[in-house]
Write an enzyme that holds these catalytic residues in place. Structure first.
Site, PDB file in Angstrom:
ATOM      1  CB  CYS A 145     -10.234 -43.284 -24.122  1.00 13.04           C
ATOM      2  SG  CYS A 145     -11.467 -42.037 -23.709  1.00 13.04           S
ATOM      3  CB  CYS A 164      -9.085 -35.977 -27.075  1.00 15.80           C
ATOM      4  SG  CYS A 164     -10.504 -36.200 -25.984  1.00 15.80           S
ATOM      5  CB  CYS A 191      -5.698 -38.188 -26.115  1.00 14.22           C
ATOM      6  SG  CYS A 191      -5.472 -39.296 -24.716  1.00 14.22           S
ATOM      7  CB  CYS A 227      -2.920 -36.436 -10.240  1.00  8.73           C
ATOM      8  SG  CYS A 227      -2.420 -34.925  -9.404  1.00  8.73           S
ATOM      9  CB  CYS A 235      -6.137 -34.991  -8.066  1.00 12.48           C
ATOM     10  SG  CYS A 235      -6.891 -34.225  -9.522  1.00 12.48           S
ATOM     11  CB  CYS A 256      -7.783 -29.948 -10.975  1.00 11.95           C
ATOM     12  SG  CYS A 256      -6.297 -30.013 -12.006  1.00 11.95           S
ATOM     13  NE  ARG A 303      -0.484 -29.596 -10.863  1.00 13.26           N
ATOM     14  CZ  ARG A 303      -1.760 -29.874 -10.644  1.00 13.26           C
ATOM     15  NH1 ARG A 303      -2.470 -30.490 -11.551  1.00 13.26           N
ATOM     16  NH2 ARG A 303      -2.330 -29.558  -9.505  1.00 13.26           N
TER      17      ARG A 303
HETATM   18  N1  SAM Z   1     -10.135 -39.061 -19.841  1.00 10.56           N
HETATM   19  C1  SAM Z   1     -10.038 -37.990 -18.930  1.00 10.56           C
HETATM   20  C2  SAM Z   1     -10.287 -36.659 -19.547  1.00 10.56           C
HETATM   21  O1  SAM Z   1     -10.109 -36.476 -20.744  1.00 10.56           O
HETATM   22  O2  SAM Z   1     -10.679 -35.765 -18.801  1.00 10.56           O
HETATM   23  C3  SAM Z   1      -8.744 -37.945 -18.160  1.00 10.56           C
HETATM   24  C4  SAM Z   1      -7.413 -38.165 -18.795  1.00 10.56           C
HETATM   25  S1  SAM Z   1      -6.897 -36.992 -20.038  1.00 10.56           S
HETATM   26  C5  SAM Z   1      -5.452 -37.774 -20.625  1.00 10.56           C
HETATM   27  C6  SAM Z   1      -6.374 -35.566 -19.110  1.00 10.56           C
HETATM   28  C7  SAM Z   1      -5.790 -34.394 -19.860  1.00 10.56           C
HETATM   29  O3  SAM Z   1      -4.506 -34.703 -20.341  1.00 10.56           O
HETATM   30  C8  SAM Z   1      -6.500 -33.876 -21.091  1.00 10.56           C
HETATM   31  O4  SAM Z   1      -7.608 -33.097 -20.806  1.00 10.56           O
HETATM   32  C9  SAM Z   1      -5.409 -33.064 -21.751  1.00 10.56           C
HETATM   33  O5  SAM Z   1      -5.436 -31.734 -21.287  1.00 10.56           O
HETATM   34  C10 SAM Z   1      -4.128 -33.735 -21.291  1.00 10.56           C
HETATM   35  N2  SAM Z   1      -3.430 -34.394 -22.406  1.00 10.56           N
HETATM   36  C11 SAM Z   1      -3.755 -35.556 -22.989  1.00 10.56           C
HETATM   37  N3  SAM Z   1      -2.881 -35.851 -23.981  1.00 10.56           N
HETATM   38  C12 SAM Z   1      -1.982 -34.844 -24.030  1.00 10.56           C
HETATM   39  C13 SAM Z   1      -0.848 -34.571 -24.839  1.00 10.56           C
HETATM   40  N4  SAM Z   1      -0.473 -35.378 -25.820  1.00 10.56           N
HETATM   41  N5  SAM Z   1      -0.150 -33.442 -24.602  1.00 10.56           N
HETATM   42  C14 SAM Z   1      -0.522 -32.608 -23.598  1.00 10.56           C
HETATM   43  N6  SAM Z   1      -1.587 -32.816 -22.804  1.00 10.56           N
HETATM   44  C15 SAM Z   1      -2.316 -33.920 -23.013  1.00 10.56           C
HETATM   45 FE1  SF4 Z   2     -10.057 -40.215 -23.537  1.00  6.46          FE
HETATM   46 FE2  SF4 Z   2      -7.649 -39.162 -23.888  1.00  6.46          FE
HETATM   47 FE3  SF4 Z   2      -9.814 -37.737 -24.479  1.00  6.46          FE
HETATM   48 FE4  SF4 Z   2      -9.241 -38.288 -21.883  1.00  6.46          FE
HETATM   49  S1  SF4 Z   2      -8.038 -37.043 -23.293  1.00  6.46           S
HETATM   50  S2  SF4 Z   2     -11.239 -38.433 -22.899  1.00  6.46           S
HETATM   51  S3  SF4 Z   2      -8.329 -40.336 -22.130  1.00  6.46           S
HETATM   52  S4  SF4 Z   2      -9.157 -39.630 -25.497  1.00  6.46           S
END
Ligand code: SAM
Ligand code: SF4
Ligand code: DTB
Length: 333
Positions: free
Chosen positions: A51, A55, A58, A95, A126, A186, A264
């Site tokens: 991606c 973030c 992530c 989801c 979802c 959500c 949740r």
């Molecule tokens: N790329 C999309 C987005 O960012 O909306 C969808 C997938 S993203 C992985 C969905 C959510 O997962 C993020 O907004 C975050 O809240 C959660 N998330 C991701 N990595 C995480 C982590 N290491 N610990 C807890 N929550 C996490």
């Molecule tokens: Fe990409 Fe992870 Fe950020 Fe979702 S949370 S936008 S998958 S980097």
């Protein structure tokens, strides 16, 4: 439902003596939901890794050195097979997550086919695919998508420290497109990223003052992943890990300020004791992710959840969510 909460009111809730806060949250919970029912949702990563966003939490960001391998979008038939397994395991909602900054228009036909196929199995659907354009939200609505997940993740102030490749305003724009298309929202976030209590107040305040509360509010505890900015930071400063009581407080304040939403208990449950999870259920959490995997991180697993539900006398929610019934009654008033 109130959407005019002030930050001071939300801060005052967080400041309540713990037992008083949990008691009040439990009262709100019982007024709108069956306290022994927990919604079961199953997650599937339909497109993993690679991606473009940065973030800091992530594992799927190209900016992280987490070792997660990037994949292409999963074949429709494989997704449907996994959905069938989730249904057999008693899940109510399926989801599906894609590690995209945003879907491309050429991805949409396959996504639409997936939504239609999963829905036809009698599961709620979802999707979380990143930022959406209005016409993409319309396409998902036309396909019958029930929910779109798009988290605001933290306070507006902390957001900029965790992510630099998009803004909170971008996030809110997508939530607006999802609402306008008539898809249920959500939206929640992560605690334990090293943010302050004031950030947690700002996080709940942002959600509770949206024009309409999200129907689902996932509260994740950061899963620290090696090779991510925040995972590595936490490894260096273990005291930054969210305190269990502070996590329960966040759940309780979300329940009080957004009474009809499904709250949740999301990522991070795997490393939470049963006692902490029990406090979360008492404080108004009424939904979890089942199975032994989230998107890339491990989850508690059905066996340990089954044992916990038996111990706590909880049961899986079936059919129509009570929240929807309440929403319908409210609309009719
Ligand atoms: N790329 C999309 C987005 O960012 O909306 C969808 C997938 S993203 C992985 C969905 C959510 O997962 C993020 O907004 C975050 O809240 C959660 N998330 C991701 N990595 C995480 C982590 N290491 N610990 C807890 N929550 C996490
Ligand atoms: Fe990409 Fe992870 Fe950020 Fe979702 S949370 S936008 S998958 S980097
Ligand atoms: C949400 O708030 N939590 C889920 C879901 N929405 C998509 C994702 C949690 C991801 C946890 C980290 C991982 O598995 O990589």
């Amino acid at each position: 439902m109130r959407t005019d909460w002030t930050r001071a009111e939300i801060a005052a809730l967080f400041d309540l003596p713990f037992t008083e806060l949990v008691f009040r949250a439990a009262e709100v919970h019982r007024a709108h939901h069956a306290p022994d029912e927990v919604q079961l949702c199953t997650l599937l990563s339909i497109k993993t890794g690679g991606c473009a966003e940065d973030c800091g939490y992530c594992s799927q960001s190209v900016h992280a050195d987490s070792g997660v391998k990037a994949t292409k979008l999963m074949a429709v038939q494989e997704v449907l097979q996994r959905a069938a397994q989730a249904k057999d395991a008693g899940s109510q909602r399926f989801c599906m997550g894609a590690a995209w900054r945003n879907p491309k228009d050429r991805d949409m036909p396959a996504i639409v086919e997936i939504v239609k196929g999963v829905r036809a199995m009698g599961l709620e659907t979802c999707m979380t695919l990143g930022m959406l354009k209005p016409h993409q939200a319309e396409m998902l609505a036309d396909a019958g998508l029930d929910y779109y997940n798009h988290n605001i993740d933290s306070s507006p102030e902390y957001y900029e420290r965790a992510i630099s490749t998009r803004t909170m305003a971008d996030r809110l724009d997508t939530l607006g497109h999802v609402r306008a298309a008539g898809i249920n929202v959500c939206s929640g976030g992560i605690v334990g990223m090293g943010e302050t209590r004031e950030d947690r107040v700002g996080f709940v305040h942002t959600l509770a003052t949206l024009p309409q509360h999200p129907e689902s509010v996932p509260i994740n505890a950061l899963v620290p992943v090696k090779g991510t900015v925040l995972g590595d930071m936490l490894a260096d400063t273990p005291l930054a890990k969210i305190d269990d009581i502070e996590f329960v407080r966040t759940v309780a304040v979300a329940r009080i300020t957004m009474p009809l939403s499904m709250v949740r208990l999301s990522a991070g449950r795997e490393s939470m004791s049963e006692a902490t999870q029990a406090l979360c259920f008492l404080a108004g959490a009424n939904s979890i992710f089942t199975g032994d995997k989230l998107l890339t991180a491990p989850n508690a697993g059905d066996d340990s959840d089954g044992a916990m539900f038996a111990k706590l006398g909880l049961k899986a929610m079936r059919g129509e969510e009570p929240m929807r019934a309440c929403g319908a009654a409210e609309a009719a008033e």
